[in-house]
Scaffold this motif. Structure first.
Motif, PDB file in Angstrom:
ATOM      1  N   GLU A  34       6.891  10.387   6.723  1.00 41.37           N
ATOM      2  CA  GLU A  34       8.079  11.158   6.383  1.00 41.37           C
ATOM      3  C   GLU A  34       9.096  10.322   5.607  1.00 41.37           C
ATOM      4  N   ASP A  35       9.031   8.991   5.789  1.00 43.13           N
ATOM      5  CA  ASP A  35      10.021   8.134   5.146  1.00 43.13           C
ATOM      6  C   ASP A  35       9.572   7.588   3.810  1.00 43.13           C
ATOM      7  N   ILE A  36       8.421   8.084   3.284  1.00 38.84           N
ATOM      8  CA  ILE A  36       7.912   7.548   2.031  1.00 38.84           C
ATOM      9  C   ILE A  36       8.854   7.910   0.888  1.00 38.84           C
ATOM     10  N   VAL A  37       9.127   6.947   0.029  1.00 35.38           N
ATOM     11  CA  VAL A  37      10.023   7.156  -1.112  1.00 35.38           C
ATOM     12  C   VAL A  37       9.192   7.200  -2.371  1.00 35.38           C
ATOM     13  N   LEU A  38       9.313   8.283  -3.138  1.00 36.22           N
ATOM     14  CA  LEU A  38       8.550   8.411  -4.366  1.00 36.22           C
ATOM     15  C   LEU A  38       9.208   7.588  -5.466  1.00 36.22           C
ATOM     16  N   GLU A  39       8.494   6.558  -5.926  1.00 39.15           N
ATOM     17  CA  GLU A  39       9.017   5.736  -6.993  1.00 39.15           C
ATOM     18  C   GLU A  39       8.638   6.320  -8.331  1.00 39.15           C
ATOM     19  N   GLU A  63       0.832  -1.201   0.000  1.00 40.69           N
ATOM     20  CA  GLU A  63       0.000   0.000   0.000  1.00 40.69           C
ATOM     21  C   GLU A  63       0.866   1.252   0.000  1.00 40.69           C
ATOM     22  N   LYS A  64       1.969   1.227   0.744  1.00 39.37           N
ATOM     23  CA  LYS A  64       2.888   2.368   0.722  1.00 39.37           C
ATOM     24  C   LYS A  64       3.509   2.535  -0.663  1.00 39.37           C
ATOM     25  N   GLN A  65       3.819   1.402  -1.297  1.00 34.85           N
ATOM     26  CA  GLN A  65       4.415   1.441  -2.625  1.00 34.85           C
ATOM     27  C   GLN A  65       3.450   2.061  -3.628  1.00 34.85           C
ATOM     28  N   ILE A  66       2.194   1.635  -3.575  1.00 33.02           N
ATOM     29  CA  ILE A  66       1.186   2.177  -4.484  1.00 33.02           C
ATOM     30  C   ILE A  66       0.931   3.651  -4.181  1.00 33.02           C
ATOM     31  N   LEU A  67       0.934   4.013  -2.908  1.00 31.67           N
ATOM     32  CA  LEU A  67       0.732   5.413  -2.548  1.00 31.67           C
ATOM     33  C   LEU A  67       1.868   6.280  -3.067  1.00 31.67           C
ATOM     34  N   LYS A 127      -6.657  -1.477  -7.814  1.00 30.22           N
ATOM     35  CA  LYS A 127      -7.854  -0.793  -7.321  1.00 30.22           C
ATOM     36  C   LYS A 127      -8.220  -1.274  -5.920  1.00 30.22           C
ATOM     37  N   THR A 128      -8.026  -2.564  -5.657  1.00 33.89           N
ATOM     38  CA  THR A 128      -8.326  -3.095  -4.325  1.00 33.89           C
ATOM     39  C   THR A 128      -7.407  -2.476  -3.277  1.00 33.89           C
ATOM     40  N   HIS A 129      -6.105  -2.387  -3.601  1.00 35.65           N
ATOM     41  CA  HIS A 129      -5.153  -1.772  -2.670  1.00 35.65           C
ATOM     42  C   HIS A 129      -5.507  -0.301  -2.431  1.00 35.65           C
ATOM     43  N   ILE A 130      -5.861   0.412  -3.506  1.00 35.58           N
ATOM     44  CA  ILE A 130      -6.208   1.824  -3.372  1.00 35.58           C
ATOM     45  C   ILE A 130      -7.453   1.987  -2.505  1.00 35.58           C
ATOM     46  N   TYR A 131      -8.443   1.128  -2.730  1.00 36.22           N
ATOM     47  CA  TYR A 131      -9.671   1.187  -1.926  1.00 36.22           C
ATOM     48  C   TYR A 131      -9.349   0.954  -0.454  1.00 36.22           C
ATOM     49  N   ASN A 132      -8.518  -0.047  -0.176  1.00 36.22           N
ATOM     50  CA  ASN A 132      -8.186  -0.384   1.210  1.00 36.22           C
ATOM     51  C   ASN A 132      -7.398   0.722   1.900  1.00 36.22           C
ATOM     52  N   LEU A 133      -6.415   1.299   1.175  1.00 36.05           N
ATOM     53  CA  LEU A 133      -5.607   2.340   1.821  1.00 36.05           C
ATOM     54  C   LEU A 133      -6.411   3.627   2.008  1.00 36.05           C
ATOM     55  N   PHE A 134      -7.323   3.940   1.057  1.00 34.00           N
ATOM     56  CA  PHE A 134      -8.200   5.095   1.222  1.00 34.00           C
ATOM     57  C   PHE A 134      -9.047   4.930   2.478  1.00 34.00           C
ATOM     58  N   LYS A 135      -9.543   3.714   2.687  1.00 34.53           N
ATOM     59  CA  LYS A 135     -10.395   3.432   3.849  1.00 34.53           C
ATOM     60  C   LYS A 135      -9.594   3.536   5.138  1.00 34.53           C
ATOM     61  N   LYS A 136      -8.359   3.030   5.119  1.00 35.48           N
ATOM     62  CA  LYS A 136      -7.526   3.052   6.328  1.00 35.48           C
ATOM     63  C   LYS A 136      -7.193   4.471   6.769  1.00 35.48           C
ATOM     64  N   ILE A 137      -6.891   5.331   5.816  1.00 35.08           N
ATOM     65  CA  ILE A 137      -6.461   6.685   6.174  1.00 35.08           C
ATOM     66  C   ILE A 137      -7.600   7.700   6.069  1.00 35.08           C
ATOM     67  N   ASP A 138      -8.801   7.190   5.763  1.00 35.37           N
ATOM     68  CA  ASP A 138     -10.020   8.009   5.764  1.00 35.37           C
ATOM     69  C   ASP A 138      -9.939   9.177   4.786  1.00 35.37           C
ATOM     70  N   VAL A 139      -9.639   8.860   3.517  1.00 38.08           N
ATOM     71  CA  VAL A 139      -9.659   9.863   2.458  1.00 38.08           C
ATOM     72  C   VAL A 139     -10.535   9.347   1.324  1.00 38.08           C
ATOM     73  N   SER A 140     -10.910  10.237   0.402  1.00 37.91           N
ATOM     74  CA  SER A 140     -11.820   9.846  -0.674  1.00 37.91           C
ATOM     75  C   SER A 140     -11.231  10.023  -2.063  1.00 37.91           C
ATOM     76  N   ASN A 141     -10.038  10.601  -2.178  1.00 38.14           N
ATOM     77  CA  ASN A 141      -9.447  10.775  -3.502  1.00 38.14           C
ATOM     78  C   ASN A 141      -7.922  10.814  -3.413  1.00 38.14           C
ATOM     79  N   ARG A 142      -7.278  10.836  -4.568  1.00 35.68           N
ATOM     80  CA  ARG A 142      -5.817  10.753  -4.632  1.00 35.68           C
ATOM     81  C   ARG A 142      -5.132  11.965  -4.015  1.00 35.68           C
ATOM     82  N   ILE A 143      -5.697  13.139  -4.243  1.00 33.86           N
ATOM     83  CA  ILE A 143      -5.076  14.349  -3.711  1.00 33.86           C
ATOM     84  C   ILE A 143      -5.018  14.292  -2.192  1.00 33.86           C
ATOM     85  N   GLN A 144      -6.121  13.877  -1.570  1.00 37.78           N
ATOM     86  CA  GLN A 144      -6.153  13.765  -0.120  1.00 37.78           C
ATOM     87  C   GLN A 144      -5.183  12.697   0.366  1.00 37.78           C
ATOM     88  N   ALA A 145      -5.068  11.594  -0.387  1.00 33.45           N
ATOM     89  CA  ALA A 145      -4.156  10.516   0.003  1.00 33.45           C
ATOM     90  C   ALA A 145      -2.710  10.980  -0.038  1.00 33.45           C
TER      91      ALA A 145
END
Length: 225
Positions: free
Chosen positions: A217-222, A162-166, A190-208
């Motif tokens: 802070e340690d997220i690496v942009l691939e 999920e971090k990788q997809i984010l 899409k399943t991973h995106i749905y699950n991570l959106f639900k976990k962090i309580d956001v509704s779109n990519r910008i919010q995520a």
């Protein structure tokens, strides 16, 4: 306006079978050289998923009630392919915030939008742009932004995948590009995106992406390149 590439792009226009829409699809094809098909029912056909290029679902906001349009968006979201969506003939009183909350809705064109402006916007959407009015973006951000929450142990909130997809989402990669980069199916992405959106309580990519900036802070942009 010059014609743009056509063979790997198509437009499916959902709207009434009337003279106005028939003229519109002819105008779009003439100016963009993109095949444009007019569909009178607000329903996605699974056989369309065999197309390997870019698809824009151009939806007449007057073609059905709001509930039916939401059903169509649900169908499009569930497809195992990358589909962009834009609405036209939108009224200023339409509930557009409910529409742009969907991650694949990248354009809103109002009734007063000219055919030339519509074609310009379509070209922009195919190039990865958002075609939303400045006032709409201002109103949407004003109503949806809030003070970032400080959550403990956020690093453990999401799985590694999920971090990788984010991180890929933060680069602007599409679902198709993410699936190809990770060598997984579109449905899995899409399943991973749905699950991570639900976990962090956001509704779109910008919010995520904003959540990730505030909490990971340690997220690496691939990169998908």
């Amino acid at each position: 306006m010059d014609s743009i590439a056509s063979t790997s792009r198509r437009i499916i226009l959902f709207g009434q079978q009337n003279l106005q829409n028939s003229i519109l699809i002819g105008f779009i094809h003439q100016r963009t050289n993109i095949d444009c098909q007019l569909i009178s029912t607000a329903e996605w056909h699974p056989e369309w998923n065999t197309f390997e290029g870019q698809t824009l679902a151009l939806i007449d906001a007057d073609c059905a009630r709001t509930e039916r349009l939401q059903d169509l968006l649900e169908q499009i979201f569930d497809q195992n392919t990358d589909i962009q969506v834009a609405f036209f003939n939108t009224q200023s009183t339409s509930p557009v915030e409910r529409l742009i909350a969907w991650p694949m809705v990248n354009g809103i064109f109002y009734k007063e939008t000219s055919q030339q402006q519509l074609v310009k916007g379509i070209a922009g959407i195919f190039e990865g742009e958002f075609w939303l009015s400045r006032s709409l973006i201002t109103q949407y951000l004003g109503r949806t932004r809030s003070k970032p929450r400080k959550v403990t142990q956020n690093a453990n909130l999401l799985t590694r995948r999920e971090k990788q997809i984010l991180s890929l989402t933060a680069t602007g990669a599409t679902n198709t590009e993410i699936a190809g980069h990770l060598n997984v199916s579109m449905h899995t992405v899409k399943t991973h995106i749905y699950n991570l959106f639900k976990k962090i309580d956001v509704s779109n990519r910008i919010q995520a992406v904003n959540w990730a900036k505030d909490n990971l802070e340690d997220i690496v942009l691939e990169s998908v390149v």
